[in-house]
Scaffold this active site. Structure first.
Site, short mmCIF file in Angstrom:
data_model
loop_
_atom_site.label_atom_id
_atom_site.label_comp_id
_atom_site.label_asym_id
_atom_site.label_seq_id
_atom_site.Cartn_x
_atom_site.Cartn_y
_atom_site.Cartn_z
N ASP A 9 2.39 -3.52 -5.38
CA ASP A 9 2.69 -3.53 -3.96
C ASP A 9 2.26 -1.87 -3.28
OD1 ASP A 9 4.89 -2.14 -4.95
OD2 ASP A 9 6.32 -2.73 -3.23
N ASP A 14 2.21 2.98 -6.52
CA ASP A 14 1.32 2.09 -7.15
C ASP A 14 0.09 2.32 -7.31
OD1 ASP A 14 3.65 0.85 -5.26
OD2 ASP A 14 3.47 -0.79 -6.71
N ASN A 38 6.48 -2.67 -0.70
CA ASN A 38 6.36 -1.55 0.25
C ASN A 38 5.81 -1.51 1.72
OD1 ASN A 38 7.37 0.48 -1.72
ND2 ASN A 38 5.33 0.58 -2.66
N THR A 122 5.15 -3.44 -10.59
CA THR A 122 5.60 -2.35 -10.08
C THR A 122 6.09 -2.68 -8.52
OG1 THR A 122 3.40 -1.64 -9.36
CG2 THR A 122 4.08 -0.92 -11.71
N PHE A 168 14.88 -0.04 -5.11
CA PHE A 168 13.86 -0.89 -4.03
C PHE A 168 13.56 -2.32 -4.63
CE2 PHE A 168 9.92 -1.76 -1.83
CZ PHE A 168 10.40 -1.94 -0.80
N ASN A 169 12.76 -2.14 -5.67
CA ASN A 169 11.88 -3.25 -6.12
C ASN A 169 12.94 -4.58 -6.71
OD1 ASN A 169 9.53 -2.27 -5.77
ND2 ASN A 169 9.55 -1.61 -8.10
N HIS A 238 7.21 7.12 -10.10
CA HIS A 238 7.89 5.61 -10.78
C HIS A 238 6.86 4.55 -11.45
CE1 HIS A 238 11.51 6.38 -7.97
NE2 HIS A 238 10.71 6.57 -7.10
N ASP A 239 5.94 4.37 -10.60
CA ASP A 239 4.97 3.03 -11.08
C ASP A 239 4.18 3.59 -12.27
OD1 ASP A 239 6.33 1.58 -9.44
OD2 ASP A 239 4.79 1.55 -7.65
C1 BDR Z 1 9.76 1.64 -6.22
O1 BDR Z 1 9.83 1.24 -4.89
C2 BDR Z 1 8.62 1.34 -4.29
O2 BDR Z 1 8.88 2.16 -3.11
C3 BDR Z 1 7.95 2.38 -5.36
O3 BDR Z 1 6.53 1.87 -5.15
C4 BDR Z 1 8.27 1.93 -6.74
O4 BDR Z 1 7.82 0.70 -7.06
C5 BDR Z 1 10.71 2.82 -6.65
O5 BDR Z 1 12.13 2.30 -6.48
CA CA Z 2 5.82 -0.05 -6.07
#
Ligand code: BDR
Ligand code: CA
Length: 307
Positions: A9, A14, A38, A122, A168-169, A238-239
């Site tokens: 996303d 990402d 996102n 991701t 978040f995801n 993160h990703d």
């Molecule tokens: C995740 O949330 C998104 O904002 C980032 O791309 C990542 O995948 C981190 O919590």
């Molecule tokens: Ca992401």
């Protein structure tokens, strides 16, 4: 070479994940699927194309998937990723539009190459959940799934980034996450427990190192990451770490866990509760609890500097 689909996303991190995957000879990227997260699906799909075309890999197809979570309204994160989702860095719009039917693409590709395709997800897990439910047999045919998602309270950093408990995801689409965690697919989770380890973040010094690299990939990475560096002084990567776990699992310490996703409409929404399997029990996921941050960064920088 491992066949892989990136389900993303984009999203600043990402974008870094996609560039890392493109620069990795271990992976054959057969396609990219996009999901709302996102930002809205229209933008995440355009962004995937913008990234691929910027680095001269426009031949890799992008398929748009789900435009909203399974059972909830979408809430996006442009405050973190810029109004276009790619750090408002004026990356040119793509020549070729994204294609439709991302969920069908996921299912058909997995069927075409049984037990050969690794999915690296991701974003919210909506596309995978829909592929598993609308196309029965898909989960059994996936080789493995690596997700960036979850906060497992297994390290001092493993607390939520949307709520105190939720990442978040998973928070965005907990119903989808539950389907994926219960699907029986070999699952590796790269959650906030490792991605927010301070030693793994991109600080200004690491940004400067990346910014000094030559080539389109590093140039793109620097352009999109600048948004967060300027506002927050750091980028949480993160990703790309989920891609790194697929490339080099030896950089991580992983433990097998029984993970349950909470779907309540209260403060626990999207929490990922990880419990050690009992005697004779199996877990449903390998959860990363430590990362060799130095090696992770060497990997990322060396791959980004490829032409
Ligand atoms: C995740 O949330 C998104 O904002 C980032 O791309 C990542 O995948 C981190 O919590
Ligand atoms: Ca992401």
């Amino acid at each position: 070479m491992q066949k892989a689909i990136l389900d993303i996303d984009p999203g600043i991190d990402d974008a870094l994940a996609l560039i890392l995957a493109l620069s990795s000879p271990e992976l054959e990227l057969v396609g990219v699927t996009t999901v709302a997260g996102n930002t809205v699906l229209e933008k995440t799909s355009l962004n995937a194309r913008r990234i691929l075309e910027y680095v001269g890999r426009g031949g890799i197809p992008v398929y748009a998937g789900a435009s909203k979570p399974l059972a909830r309204p979408l809430s996006t994160a442009e405050h973190f990723h810029g109004s276009d989702g790619l750090g408002d860095a004026e990356i040119p719009m793509p020549q070729e539009p994204p294609r439709p039917e991302g969920i069908r693409f996921l299912a058909e590709t997995v069927k075409k190459y049984p037990r050969e395709v690794t999915v690296i997800a991701t974003g919210p897990l909506t596309n995978l959940a829909l592929a598993f439910t609308l196309y029965p047999g898909t989960a059994e045919l996936v080789k493995s799934v690596f997700i960036m998602g979850g906060a497992y309270l297994l390290t001092p950093h493993g607390h939520g980034n949307v709520t105190p408990l939720s990442e978040f995801n998973i928070y965005t689409d907990p119903e989808a996450a539950e389907i994926v965690f219960n699907s029986g697919v070999p699952l590796t989770c790269v959650g906030l427990d490792v991605t927010t380890n301070p030693s793994a973040k991109m600080d200004r010094k690491r940004y400067a190192e990346m910014n000094a690299l030559k080539g389109r990939k590093a140039e793109l990475a620097s352009k999109v990451a600048r948004y967060q560096i300027e506002r927050f002084g750091e980028v949480e990567v993160h990703d790309p770490m989920a891609v790194a776990a697929a490339l080099k699992p030896e950089l991580f310490n992983m433990v097998e866990m029984k993970v349950q996703v909470l779907r309540n409409n209260d403060a626990s929404r999207g929490a990922t509760v990880a419990v050690k399997p009992g005697e004779g029990e199996r877990g449903n996921a390998k959860v990363c609890v430590d990362v060799d941050s130095g090696e992770f960064w060497r990997l990322l920088i060396s791959r980004l500097s490829q032409p």
